[in-house]
Write an enzyme that holds these catalytic residues in place. Structure first.
Site, PDB file in Angstrom:
ATOM      1  N   GLY A  75       0.851  -1.136   0.003  1.00 44.14           N
ATOM      2  CA  GLY A  75      -0.044  -0.119  -0.101  1.00 44.14           C
ATOM      3  C   GLY A  75       0.877   1.219  -0.020  1.00 44.14           C
ATOM      4  O   GLY A  75       0.408   2.216  -0.529  1.00 44.14           O
ATOM      5  N   PHE A  76       2.081   1.087   0.712  1.00 46.74           N
ATOM      6  CA  PHE A  76       2.882   2.420   0.388  1.00 46.74           C
ATOM      7  C   PHE A  76       3.851   2.720  -0.760  1.00 46.74           C
ATOM      8  O   PHE A  76       4.324   3.654  -0.705  1.00 46.74           O
ATOM      9  CB  PHE A  76       3.565   2.299   2.019  1.00 46.74           C
ATOM     10  CG  PHE A  76       2.811   2.607   3.000  1.00 46.74           C
ATOM     11  CD1 PHE A  76       1.802   3.524   3.217  1.00 46.74           C
ATOM     12  CD2 PHE A  76       3.442   2.035   4.308  1.00 46.74           C
ATOM     13  CE1 PHE A  76       0.954   3.724   4.137  1.00 46.74           C
ATOM     14  CE2 PHE A  76       2.660   2.283   5.499  1.00 46.74           C
ATOM     15  CZ  PHE A  76       1.376   3.219   5.607  1.00 46.74           C
ATOM     16  N   VAL A  79       9.042  -2.113  -3.316  1.00 43.98           N
ATOM     17  CA  VAL A  79      10.330  -2.663  -2.766  1.00 43.98           C
ATOM     18  C   VAL A  79      11.234  -3.172  -4.056  1.00 43.98           C
ATOM     19  O   VAL A  79      10.809  -3.882  -4.538  1.00 43.98           O
ATOM     20  CB  VAL A  79      10.071  -3.451  -1.419  1.00 43.98           C
ATOM     21  CG1 VAL A  79      11.550  -3.869  -0.864  1.00 43.98           C
ATOM     22  CG2 VAL A  79       9.402  -2.726  -0.392  1.00 43.98           C
ATOM     23  N   ASP A 192       0.778  -3.225  13.031  1.00 42.20           N
ATOM     24  CA  ASP A 192       0.409  -3.784  11.669  1.00 42.20           C
ATOM     25  C   ASP A 192       1.528  -5.253  11.723  1.00 42.20           C
ATOM     26  O   ASP A 192       2.070  -5.336  10.488  1.00 42.20           O
ATOM     27  CB  ASP A 192       0.966  -2.754  10.706  1.00 42.20           C
ATOM     28  CG  ASP A 192       0.525  -2.993   9.357  1.00 42.20           C
ATOM     29  OD1 ASP A 192      -0.516  -3.866   9.099  1.00 42.20           O
ATOM     30  OD2 ASP A 192       0.978  -2.900   8.118  1.00 42.20           O
TER      31      ASP A 192
END
Length: 368
Positions: A75-76, A79, A192
């Site tokens: 979601g962010f 990578v 989380d």
């Protein structure tokens, strides 16, 4: 790495988070970042241990973020695997989505948390980049990926985790959480915890990652902190999802879900399962009450290669952690003690089969 709200209800806007000083002590400060200089203003340039990279350096390390360097996406942001030209060190580079509504906040929280909290079971932050509107984080590279990669949707040729490795991972992850809860001052609520956020090195040593949603815990006579409900569906404690009241026991619930995944091989939420089995905790709760069904909860890929006593004890720990009432859940230090013991009891399948393991003594099981 991804997140989304656990429910549609939200409380008032989050109180501004706080930065940290050495010795894990966290003073009050603002969490607005527009540039690298703002990070230094918040933490103090002498207090930030992470290295500052230019965007050009990281683009070169990740070969201009080519698709063949992509490790994963959440979601962010994405990578990538990269190699730093200055040191030849292999790293993981997280490039945050520039269109993300909360990117700046999560970016700064993660830089501060991982720069100032250090433990063998927390991922090591090497540095960051805050050039213009670019937000990137550089971590140590964890060659075995996440725990999720070794539990769910495995290809036929991928090695399955044996019982000893599962208990090692569970104990290590619990130790990382214990550090956040008991060593940081004030305590840090991870918020989380899930299998995809537990990374593994070449020896299956686990490290917690992705601290963008972490919150400072309650201090003094306060019992909780109130915040918008964020996290990953299936891992959120029920009281947090319903009220937005976050406590250390919220993390303990999430850990219980992870432990159940480790034991059963099932996903926290699996919509491909038959009715009544979509939610792992809901599926497990009735089985906790019947000892004759405990063996049904073991991951079939273990093929019976586990100690019956160890299975029962691990299930007992998981059952305690996912109690609906938070005050009925154990503190994480007690979970660490129990899992460290289980991890120390090495199971030898060659000399002892699961069916011949002595019957476990009767445990005290929670009602729910």
């Amino acid at each position: 790495m991804g997140w989304f709200p656990c429910s549609g209800n939200s409380n008032k806007a989050e109180k501004k988070k706080q930065s940290k000083k050495p010795n894990d002590q966290i003073p009050s400060d603002k969490l607005k970042v527009n540039s690298d200089s703002d990070i230094k203003k918040v933490g103090g340039s002498d207090h930030i241990a992470a290295y500052t990279f230019t965007f050009r350096e990281l683009a070169a390390a990740a070969k201009n973020f080519r698709a063949d360097c992509l490790l994963g996406e959440g979601g962010f942001g994405r990578v990538y695997k990269g190699r730093l030209e200055s040191t030849s060190q292999v790293v993981a580079i997280k490039q945050l989505d520039r269109n993300g509504l909360q990117g700046n906040r999560e970016f700064l929280v993660e830089v501060l948390m991982l720069s100032l909290l250090h433990h063998p079971n927390l991922v090591n932050l090497i540095g960051y980049c805050a050039d213009g509107d670019q937000r990137l984080l550089v971590y140590e590279y964890m060659p075995l990926g996440s725990l999720e990669d070794h539990l769910h949707d495995l290809p036929p040729d991928k090695k399955r985790l044996d019982w000893n490795t599962r208990m090692k991972i569970a104990a290590g992850a619990a130790k990382g959480l214990e550090y956040l809860h008991d060593k940081a001052n004030p305590p840090v609520i991870y918020r989380d915890l899930k299998c995809s956020n537990i990374l593994l090195d070449e020896d299956y040593h686990p490290k917690l990652s992705d601290f963008g949603l972490a919150k400072l815990g309650p201090v003094g006579d306060k019992t909780h902190v109130s915040t918008r409900v964020m996290g990953t569906y299936g891992y959120c404690a029920p009281e947090y999802a319903m009220t937005g009241q976050l406590t250390l026991k919220s993390d303990v619930y999430s850990f219980g879900v992870v432990l159940l995944e480790i034991i059963t091989g099932r996903k926290a939420i699996d919509n491909l399962k038959s009715a009544g089995e979509h939610n792992l905790v809901a599926w497990a709760r009735p089985l906790f009450k019947d000892r004759r069904k405990f063996s049904q909860m073991a991951d079939p890929t273990l093929q019976g290669q586990y100690p019956v006593r160890g299975l029962y004890q691990a299930l007992a720990i998981a059952a305690m952690c996912v109690q609906e009432q938070p005050n009925m859940r154990p503190v994480i230090a007690d979970v660490v003690t129990a899992l460290s013991y289980l991890a120390s009891q090495k199971y030898e399948p060659s000399s002892r089969s699961a069916s011949s393991t002595p019957r476990a003594r009767r445990e005290q099981w929670p009602a729910n």
